[in-house]
Structure formats: C-alpha cells, structure tokens
Design a protein around this motif. Sequence first.
Motif, mmCIF file in Angstrom:
data_model
loop_
_atom_site.group_PDB
_atom_site.id
_atom_site.type_symbol
_atom_site.label_atom_id
_atom_site.label_comp_id
_atom_site.label_asym_id
_atom_site.label_seq_id
_atom_site.Cartn_x
_atom_site.Cartn_y
_atom_site.Cartn_z
ATOM 1 N N PRO A 132 0.815 -1.219 0.000
ATOM 2 C CA PRO A 132 0.000 0.000 0.000
ATOM 3 C C PRO A 132 0.851 1.274 0.000
ATOM 4 C CG PRO A 132 -0.871 -1.584 1.564
ATOM 5 C CD PRO A 132 0.436 -2.135 1.086
ATOM 6 N N GLU A 133 0.280 2.312 -0.638
ATOM 7 C CA GLU A 133 0.872 3.647 -0.673
ATOM 8 C C GLU A 133 2.236 3.681 -1.366
ATOM 9 O OE1 GLU A 133 0.648 5.671 3.060
ATOM 10 O OE2 GLU A 133 -1.409 5.003 3.450
ATOM 11 N N LEU A 135 4.631 4.804 -4.196
ATOM 12 C CA LEU A 135 4.692 5.943 -5.105
ATOM 13 C C LEU A 135 5.567 5.594 -6.300
ATOM 14 C CD1 LEU A 135 5.051 9.011 -2.717
ATOM 15 C CD2 LEU A 135 3.149 8.524 -4.254
ATOM 16 N N HIS A 171 -11.940 0.918 -9.452
ATOM 17 C CA HIS A 171 -10.773 0.694 -8.597
ATOM 18 C C HIS A 171 -9.689 1.745 -8.818
ATOM 19 C CE1 HIS A 171 -11.701 -3.865 -8.038
ATOM 20 N NE2 HIS A 171 -12.337 -3.110 -7.171
ATOM 21 N N LYS A 173 -8.558 5.750 -9.939
ATOM 22 C CA LYS A 173 -8.874 7.158 -10.134
ATOM 23 C C LYS A 173 -7.868 7.696 -11.156
ATOM 24 C CE LYS A 173 -9.456 9.656 -6.420
ATOM 25 N NZ LYS A 173 -9.069 10.450 -5.216
ATOM 26 N N TYR A 178 -2.137 12.346 -12.014
ATOM 27 C CA TYR A 178 -1.714 11.044 -11.494
ATOM 28 C C TYR A 178 -2.808 10.004 -11.720
ATOM 29 C CZ TYR A 178 -4.680 12.075 -7.419
ATOM 30 O OH TYR A 178 -5.739 12.386 -6.598
ATOM 31 N N GLU A 180 -4.386 6.708 -9.495
ATOM 32 C CA GLU A 180 -4.359 6.084 -8.177
ATOM 33 C C GLU A 180 -5.132 4.771 -8.180
ATOM 34 O OE1 GLU A 180 -4.735 8.287 -4.260
ATOM 35 O OE2 GLU A 180 -6.701 7.299 -4.341
ATOM 36 N N ARG A 182 -7.175 2.776 -5.949
ATOM 37 C CA ARG A 182 -7.886 3.139 -4.724
ATOM 38 C C ARG A 182 -7.758 2.133 -3.585
ATOM 39 N NH1 ARG A 182 -13.163 5.688 -7.780
ATOM 40 N NH2 ARG A 182 -12.672 7.873 -7.373
ATOM 41 N N ASN A 184 -5.382 0.323 -2.427
ATOM 42 C CA ASN A 184 -4.191 0.436 -1.557
ATOM 43 C C ASN A 184 -3.532 1.820 -1.608
ATOM 44 O OD1 ASN A 184 -2.768 0.517 -3.925
ATOM 45 N ND2 ASN A 184 -1.690 -1.416 -3.621
ATOM 46 N N ARG A 185 -4.198 2.764 -2.287
ATOM 47 C CA ARG A 185 -3.760 4.172 -2.329
ATOM 48 C C ARG A 185 -2.379 4.352 -2.978
ATOM 49 N NH1 ARG A 185 -5.389 2.593 2.218
ATOM 50 N NH2 ARG A 185 -3.322 2.666 3.183
ATOM 51 N N SER A 186 -1.975 3.438 -3.845
ATOM 52 C CA SER A 186 -0.727 3.607 -4.600
ATOM 53 C C SER A 186 -0.974 4.508 -5.805
ATOM 54 C CB SER A 186 -0.205 2.241 -5.071
ATOM 55 O OG SER A 186 0.219 1.468 -3.968
ATOM 56 N N GLN A 187 0.078 5.229 -6.222
ATOM 57 C CA GLN A 187 -0.084 6.196 -7.310
ATOM 58 C C GLN A 187 1.036 6.090 -8.339
ATOM 59 O OE1 GLN A 187 -0.337 10.170 -5.712
ATOM 60 N NE2 GLN A 187 -2.353 9.858 -4.814
#
Length: 313
Positions: A132-133, A135, A171, A173, A178, A180, A182, A184-187
């Motif tokens: 998760p998260e 970058l 799932h 954005k 960017y 994303e 959703r 796991n909020r990775s971008q």
Amino acid sequence: MTKATSSQAYLFCKKSIRLKTTPKYVKLQMRDFMRICEGKDKKYVVSEKKLAQLKGILKLLIMPKGLKAGQTLYECTTGYQWLFYTAILCTVYRAKPEKRRYETGVLEISRKNFKTFSVATLFILLILTEPPETLMYSVAPDGALSKLVKEALASILRASPMVYEHKGKKHFKILRDYIEFRPNRSQVVPLSYSTSRLDGRVVSVYLADEIGALPNSYAIEAMKSGQVTSPNKLGILASTKYPTIQNPLEEEVVFSKRVLDGTEKDESRFSLLYEPDKTKGWETDDLILKQANPVALEIPEIWEDLVKKRARA
C-alpha cells in the motif's frame, strides 16, 4: 520441467539464444536468466508464486487498440516483453523470496517495438502487487513524452473491466496529474524533466523514458536518491537511440555492456540491449533490421512496414 522452465520467457530465450537475429548482449542476458530458471544459481530463483501472479494479471488486462484489440495481454505479449516482465518482477533471492533481485532494468530498443506500452504494463503489474501507498514516477524529457506512458496506462485500464472496476465501483482514479489504485492508495505520477522539480521525492518505483533525449543524468540520479529508504526499489530506464553520443542512454548502455561482459559487477541490473552487432550495410542487410526489432520477427505487418521505411530512407 519446472514452472520457470516452462514459462514463456524461458521458452523465448531457449528459441532465440542460438539465432543470428538475437544481438550479442541480449544473448548474454538470456544465458544468465536461463541459468536461474534451471535452478543452477545458488543465490537467485524465479518465484513460481510471482510468475503465476504475473500470468494471472495479464489474462485480465485487455489490449485497447491496434491489430490485436480486444485480446488479453497474455495472448498479445511478445517474447522480449515476457522476458523483461518475468526477469524484473519474478527473479528473487532464494533466502528472501519477497525481495526482487533487480533494482535497475534497462531497455534499449527501436521505435515501433511497444516500448511505451511495455513500461505502462509494468506499471500496472506493479501498482496491483506492490505494498500500500507505493509511489511510482514516470520521468521523460518533456511533458508530452511523460504523458505518453500515463495515457497508455489509462487506455489499458479502461479497456480491462475486470481490473478497472468491480460491481460498478471503479478501482482506479485517473486524473490529469496522477493515476491512483484506490484499494491500496498507490499512485503513478508523470513528471517532466523540463517542468517538474525532481529532487526531494520519496520514490519506490520510477521509469525514465526516452533517456537518450535527456540532456544529462540529473533526472535519473534524483529518482535514485529518492529510493534510499525503499526496501524493494526498482528503476526502469527505457529508450531508443538518439543522434547524440553524449546522453544518459549511452552511459547506461556502456555500463550494462561491461556488466554483461563481466568487467563490472552489478547483480542488481537487468539489461535488454536490442542494438545490432554491426551497423554497416543497413540499407540492404535484413539481419541488422531484425536484431534491432524483435517484435517484427513475431508480427509480419510490422516487418513489412519496417522494410518500406528502410527503402524510403
């Protein structure tokens, strides 16, 4: 036969390694990869779990356009792409299978060989499987080139309903600045050398595209410095050749060749250098064209187009 030795990547190497159409330095990298697949390396192994994960995701992703629009990426992926994805994502430490061997992947290849599409696919594979998260950044010489990867990534996602959404809930954005994932909020964030400040970013994964057009190595070094605290860092350096001889691509290729020749030691680098072994007589020598264009060996329409372009040149 293990799953690694029955994989598309291994079979591609086995078929290609003795062919004249495979460049010298690609053969050297293939030889090392095959040895790992065959279980002959004491330190590294191809993870069967990660290999199954790779294949599973490619079966869910759909080709958005082109000659094979509507087919799964599993069906459409070419030999060199299988090798690049499998080596980069599935080669791990025997003693620590959650850690990838390779921290740098170098891809030097001619235009019209799906380079941008390949790195966009890699981003999707990573954004779905990294913690998760995470970058991830794509860096290119200017804004237009940087957006090419993001656009390719977005087009694959929108064409792949099994990945893009579930029961009407998206799932991903996809915004201007960017993309994303959703859950796991990775971008994935596209950056431009010409307009973006590259220092001071925390980076897990980066892609530097068309590095042959970069004026210097600042973008690459800025990304690497942002990975200091990342436990499973990865940087992908991809480009076609450019007329200048002083650019980051040439520096990276020279170092990759030294590693493959055995004069430098860097076990964390994987390089596919699709440049012809010789360039004299390119006007009539089909072998030169074939060594620089692996996709053309699998897709007749691309080969025919290349021959026409060479005749005009």
